[in-house]
Design an enzyme around this catalytic site. Structure first.
Site, PDB file in Angstrom:
ATOM      1  N   CYS A  29       0.833  -1.209   0.000  1.00 25.59           N
ATOM      2  CA  CYS A  29       0.000   0.000   0.000  1.00 25.59           C
ATOM      3  C   CYS A  29       0.873   1.266   0.000  1.00 25.59           C
ATOM      4  CB  CYS A  29      -0.914  -0.044   1.228  1.00 25.59           C
ATOM      5  SG  CYS A  29      -1.763   1.486   1.610  1.00 25.59           S
ATOM      6  N   CYS A  32       0.126   3.799   2.758  1.00 24.62           N
ATOM      7  CA  CYS A  32       0.567   3.229   4.041  1.00 24.62           C
ATOM      8  C   CYS A  32       2.054   3.498   4.255  1.00 24.62           C
ATOM      9  CB  CYS A  32       0.319   1.719   4.075  1.00 24.62           C
ATOM     10  SG  CYS A  32      -1.414   1.241   3.928  1.00 24.62           S
TER      11      CYS A  32
END
Length: 107
Positions: A29, A32
Site C-alpha cells: 500500500c 501506508c
C-alpha cells in the site's frame, strides 16, 4: 518503534481501556508507506501515554470486520475500550498529532 498488533493482542489491548492508535496497513500500500515513518515517530514521542502501533491486514482479519476496516491505511483511535475516532487514508503528522492530543484530553 510502533507496537505490532494482531488479532489476539489487539482485542486484549482495546479491552484494557488504554488510549490506543492502531494503523491498519499492508506492505503493498503506497499511502501506508507514506504514513509509516510518521506512525513510528509518534509511537516514540507518545510512549507511556498512548500505545501506537501497526496491524498488518495480511496477518489477520478478525478485528477488520469487527471495526469495519475496508480501506487502508485506516487509523482507529480507542479510549476506555471504545472506538472514539477514525481516519481513512493518508494523514499529515500535524493532523495525526492533533487527533492523538485530543484523545489524551478526553481523559
Amino acid at each position: 518503534m510502533a507496537f505490532k498488533f494482531n488479532d489476539d493482542n489487539a482485542a486484549e489491548e482495546i479491552k484494557s481501556g488504554k488510549a490506543l492508535v492502531i494503523d491498519f496497513w499492508a506492505e503493498w500500500c503506497g499511502p501506508c508507506k507514506h504514513i509509516a515513518p510518521i506512525v513510528d515517530e509518534l509511537a516514540d514521542e507518545y510512549e507511556g501515554k498512548v500505545l501506537i502501533g501497526k496491524y498488518d491486514v495480511e496477518d489477520g482479519d478478525e478485528i477488520l470486520g469487527e471495526y469495519g476496516v475496508r480501506n487502508i491505511p485506516t487509523l482507529l483511535f480507542f479510549k476506555g475500550g471504545k472506538l472514539v475516532d477514525r481516519n481513512v487514508g493518508s494523514i499529515e503528522k500535524s493532523a495525526l498529532k492533533e487527533k492523538i492530543d485530543k484523545l489524551l484530553l478526553s481523559e
